[in-house]
Write a protein that holds these residues in place. Structure first.
Motif, PDB file in Angstrom:
ATOM      1  N   SER A 109      -1.024 -52.304 -29.571  1.00 50.46           N
ATOM      2  CA  SER A 109      -1.138 -50.885 -29.909  1.00 50.46           C
ATOM      3  C   SER A 109      -0.553 -49.960 -28.867  1.00 50.46           C
ATOM      4  CB  SER A 109      -2.466 -50.484 -30.423  1.00 50.46           C
ATOM      5  OG  SER A 109      -3.384 -50.625 -29.316  1.00 50.46           O
ATOM      6  N   VAL A 110      -0.397 -48.894 -28.976  1.00 50.04           N
ATOM      7  CA  VAL A 110      -0.133 -47.602 -28.140  1.00 50.04           C
ATOM      8  C   VAL A 110      -1.069 -46.524 -28.673  1.00 50.04           C
ATOM      9  CG1 VAL A 110       2.106 -48.150 -27.592  1.00 50.04           C
ATOM     10  CG2 VAL A 110       1.886 -46.353 -29.120  1.00 50.04           C
ATOM     11  N   THR A 111      -1.555 -45.693 -27.730  1.00 50.75           N
ATOM     12  CA  THR A 111      -2.271 -44.488 -27.980  1.00 50.75           C
ATOM     13  C   THR A 111      -1.142 -43.230 -27.507  1.00 50.75           C
ATOM     14  OG1 THR A 111      -4.342 -45.619 -27.916  1.00 50.75           O
ATOM     15  CG2 THR A 111      -4.380 -43.154 -27.840  1.00 50.75           C
ATOM     16  N   ALA A 112      -1.163 -42.707 -28.431  1.00 53.47           N
ATOM     17  CA  ALA A 112      -0.231 -41.343 -28.305  1.00 53.47           C
ATOM     18  C   ALA A 112      -0.885 -39.943 -28.365  1.00 53.47           C
ATOM     19  CB  ALA A 112       0.918 -41.245 -29.371  1.00 53.47           C
ATOM     20  N   MET A 113      -0.244 -38.943 -27.548  1.00 52.16           N
ATOM     21  CA  MET A 113      -0.697 -37.625 -27.667  1.00 52.16           C
ATOM     22  C   MET A 113       0.170 -36.708 -27.361  1.00 52.16           C
ATOM     23  SD  MET A 113      -3.808 -35.615 -25.311  1.00 52.16           S
ATOM     24  CE  MET A 113      -4.907 -36.908 -25.522  1.00 52.16           C
ATOM     25  N   GLY A 114       0.252 -35.571 -28.339  1.00 57.02           N
ATOM     26  CA  GLY A 114       1.455 -34.369 -28.380  1.00 57.02           C
ATOM     27  C   GLY A 114       1.670 -34.348 -29.899  1.00 57.02           C
ATOM     28  N   ASP A 115       2.597 -33.382 -30.041  1.00 53.39           N
ATOM     29  CA  ASP A 115       2.716 -32.907 -31.183  1.00 53.39           C
ATOM     30  C   ASP A 115       3.275 -34.207 -32.208  1.00 53.39           C
ATOM     31  OD1 ASP A 115       2.239 -30.450 -30.649  1.00 53.39           O
ATOM     32  OD2 ASP A 115       3.914 -29.660 -30.354  1.00 53.39           O
ATOM     33  N   ARG A 116       3.998 -34.927 -31.793  1.00 55.15           N
ATOM     34  CA  ARG A 116       4.769 -35.808 -32.577  1.00 55.15           C
ATOM     35  C   ARG A 116       4.104 -37.126 -32.510  1.00 55.15           C
ATOM     36  NH1 ARG A 116       9.087 -37.675 -30.822  1.00 55.15           N
ATOM     37  NH2 ARG A 116       9.129 -36.731 -28.431  1.00 55.15           N
ATOM     38  N   LEU A 155       2.967 -44.257 -36.524  1.00 54.10           N
ATOM     39  CA  LEU A 155       3.187 -44.693 -37.676  1.00 54.10           C
ATOM     40  C   LEU A 155       4.344 -45.870 -37.634  1.00 54.10           C
ATOM     41  CD1 LEU A 155       3.370 -41.760 -40.096  1.00 54.10           C
ATOM     42  CD2 LEU A 155       1.727 -43.462 -40.003  1.00 54.10           C
ATOM     43  N   ARG A 156       5.192 -46.022 -36.521  1.00 56.17           N
ATOM     44  CA  ARG A 156       6.129 -47.022 -36.411  1.00 56.17           C
ATOM     45  C   ARG A 156       5.516 -48.331 -36.326  1.00 56.17           C
ATOM     46  NH1 ARG A 156      11.249 -45.240 -33.931  1.00 56.17           N
ATOM     47  NH2 ARG A 156      11.580 -47.577 -33.736  1.00 56.17           N
ATOM     48  N   ASP A 157       4.114 -48.410 -36.061  1.00 62.37           N
ATOM     49  CA  ASP A 157       3.323 -49.722 -36.033  1.00 62.37           C
ATOM     50  C   ASP A 157       2.821 -49.986 -37.402  1.00 62.37           C
ATOM     51  OD1 ASP A 157       4.177 -50.682 -33.571  1.00 62.37           O
ATOM     52  OD2 ASP A 157       2.203 -49.889 -32.665  1.00 62.37           O
ATOM     53  N   ARG A 158       3.182 -49.468 -38.556  1.00 65.23           N
ATOM     54  CA  ARG A 158       2.582 -49.289 -39.811  1.00 65.23           C
ATOM     55  C   ARG A 158       2.455 -50.765 -40.399  1.00 65.23           C
ATOM     56  NH1 ARG A 158       4.338 -44.733 -43.471  1.00 65.23           N
ATOM     57  NH2 ARG A 158       6.291 -45.553 -42.316  1.00 65.23           N
ATOM     58  N   ARG A 206      11.686 -54.191 -33.173  1.00 62.48           N
ATOM     59  CA  ARG A 206      12.513 -53.060 -32.798  1.00 62.48           C
ATOM     60  C   ARG A 206      12.232 -51.828 -33.619  1.00 62.48           C
ATOM     61  NH1 ARG A 206      14.500 -49.355 -31.479  1.00 62.48           N
ATOM     62  NH2 ARG A 206      16.512 -48.740 -31.107  1.00 62.48           N
ATOM     63  N   ASN A 207      11.550 -51.919 -34.693  1.00 60.61           N
ATOM     64  CA  ASN A 207      11.025 -50.738 -35.220  1.00 60.61           C
ATOM     65  C   ASN A 207       9.657 -50.235 -34.960  1.00 60.61           C
ATOM     66  OD1 ASN A 207       9.666 -52.989 -36.690  1.00 60.61           O
ATOM     67  ND2 ASN A 207       9.854 -52.274 -38.818  1.00 60.61           N
ATOM     68  N   GLY A 208       8.959 -50.993 -34.159  1.00 54.81           N
ATOM     69  CA  GLY A 208       7.560 -50.697 -33.605  1.00 54.81           C
ATOM     70  C   GLY A 208       7.702 -49.642 -32.611  1.00 54.81           C
ATOM     71  N   CYS A 209       6.613 -49.468 -32.174  1.00 52.64           N
ATOM     72  CA  CYS A 209       6.288 -48.028 -31.168  1.00 52.64           C
ATOM     73  C   CYS A 209       7.003 -48.519 -29.763  1.00 52.64           C
ATOM     74  CB  CYS A 209       4.828 -48.196 -30.985  1.00 52.64           C
ATOM     75  SG  CYS A 209       3.988 -47.115 -32.128  1.00 52.64           S
ATOM     76  N   PHE A 210       7.038 -49.675 -29.693  1.00 58.70           N
ATOM     77  CA  PHE A 210       7.842 -50.037 -28.242  1.00 58.70           C
ATOM     78  C   PHE A 210       9.278 -49.978 -28.497  1.00 58.70           C
ATOM     79  CE2 PHE A 210       3.827 -51.536 -26.547  1.00 58.70           C
ATOM     80  CZ  PHE A 210       3.862 -51.214 -25.457  1.00 58.70           C
ATOM     81  N   GLY A 211       9.621 -50.305 -29.570  1.00 63.37           N
ATOM     82  CA  GLY A 211      11.031 -50.221 -29.913  1.00 63.37           C
ATOM     83  C   GLY A 211      11.592 -48.652 -29.777  1.00 63.37           C
ATOM     84  N   GLY A 212      10.636 -47.831 -30.407  1.00 57.54           N
ATOM     85  CA  GLY A 212      10.624 -46.444 -30.475  1.00 57.54           C
ATOM     86  C   GLY A 212      11.170 -45.786 -28.885  1.00 57.54           C
ATOM     87  N   LEU A 213      10.517 -46.389 -27.910  1.00 56.81           N
ATOM     88  CA  LEU A 213      11.021 -45.771 -26.555  1.00 56.81           C
ATOM     89  C   LEU A 213      12.336 -45.839 -26.175  1.00 56.81           C
ATOM     90  CD1 LEU A 213       8.259 -47.645 -24.696  1.00 56.81           C
ATOM     91  CD2 LEU A 213       8.167 -45.400 -25.576  1.00 56.81           C
TER      92      LEU A 213
END
Length: 254
Positions: free
Chosen positions: A102-109, A115-118, A126-133
């Motif tokens: 998991s990642v924990t996020a803070m900010g408007d987005r 939700l990428r880790d849904r 690739r479609n997860g939170c790390f891929g989103g980087l």
């Protein structure tokens, strides 16, 4: 003694984009003595990144995690240090539903990003939170940490289907959903007959420093590295396509 203001100055001088996306791998001990301790370190990054997206890995892959094969993002401790465990409890912080990475996020987005880790069934799809980087053209900060902690390389290996990286045997994990329901998934974690290949990821550092993909900075007492995700990815993809076993050993990159 370091203060919030002195740390913010260090962060700015490190060239971190305050309206960008930043994921931090961290060693609080390396930062040194800080007025207010670890909470002040978080305060500095949260204030600096208030117009961007701030992320900490809050991984729970250790043998001590996921008791009874249940992942509850509100209560599951992170196995990757002091700062991630404090960050995920901050007001406005949102943790993703990934059972081990998991990642924990803070900010408007933040809400949209996690939700990428849904729907994940492997550590770093690739479609997860790390891929989103990669899509975010994010920066990675290794705050007093080595590039052995570079989870993003796991991601690249997974996307390229590098052999001997994902356990062919799945396990069932129950996700504790916010509405009180649970969702059971089949999950295939990391596994390699070569052992922990991430110990070899730090051989990327010297070439990346030479190419300008990474730079060495100092935040507090911590010798740290800022890495640009997109050029790192494009370079490493080329390396792995030529030699998929690149990280099976610690031999320098030629």
């Amino acid at each position: 003694m370091h203060t919030k203001n002195s740390l913010i100055k260090d962060i700015e001088q490190a060239g971190i984009r305050k309206n960008g996306t930043l994921l931090i791998h961290s060693s609080m001990k390396a930062v040194g003595v800080v007025e207010g301790g670890a909470d002040t370190v978080l305060d500095a990054f949260i204030e600096y990144m208030k117009e961007g997206l701030l992320l900490f890995p809050t991984h729970s892959w250790s043998d001590k995690n996921l008791r009874n094969d249940i992942y509850d993002p509100k209560t599951e401790p992170s196995c990757v240090g002091v700062l991630p465990n404090l960050f995920m409890k901050r007001e406005g912080a949102i943790r993703s539903m990934h059972p081990t990475h998991s990642v924990t996020a803070m900010g408007d987005r933040a809400q949209a990003y996690v939700l990428r880790d849904r729907e994940v069934h492997t550590p770093c799809p690739r479609n997860g939170c790390f891929g989103g980087l990669y899509d975010e053209e994010a920066q990675l900060l290794f705050l007093g940490a080595t590039l052995k902690t570079n989870t993003f390389i796991h991601s690249i290996e997974e996307w390229l289907n590098v052999p001997d990286r994902i356990n062919p045997q799945s396990r069932k994990i129950k996700l504790q959903l916010e509405n009180g329901d649970t969702q059971e998934i089949d999950y295939n974690g990391h596994y390699s007959t070569r052992g922990d290949v991430s110990k070899n990821y730090d051989k990327l550092l010297l070439p990346m420093l030479q190419m300008g993909i990474a730079k060495e900075v100092k935040i507090g007492d911590a010798v740290s590295y800022v890495v640009e995700v997109r050029p790192m990815t494009d370079w490493v993809v080329g390396l792995l396509k030529e030699k998929p076993s690149l990280f099976d050993d610690g031999k320098p990159i030629e």
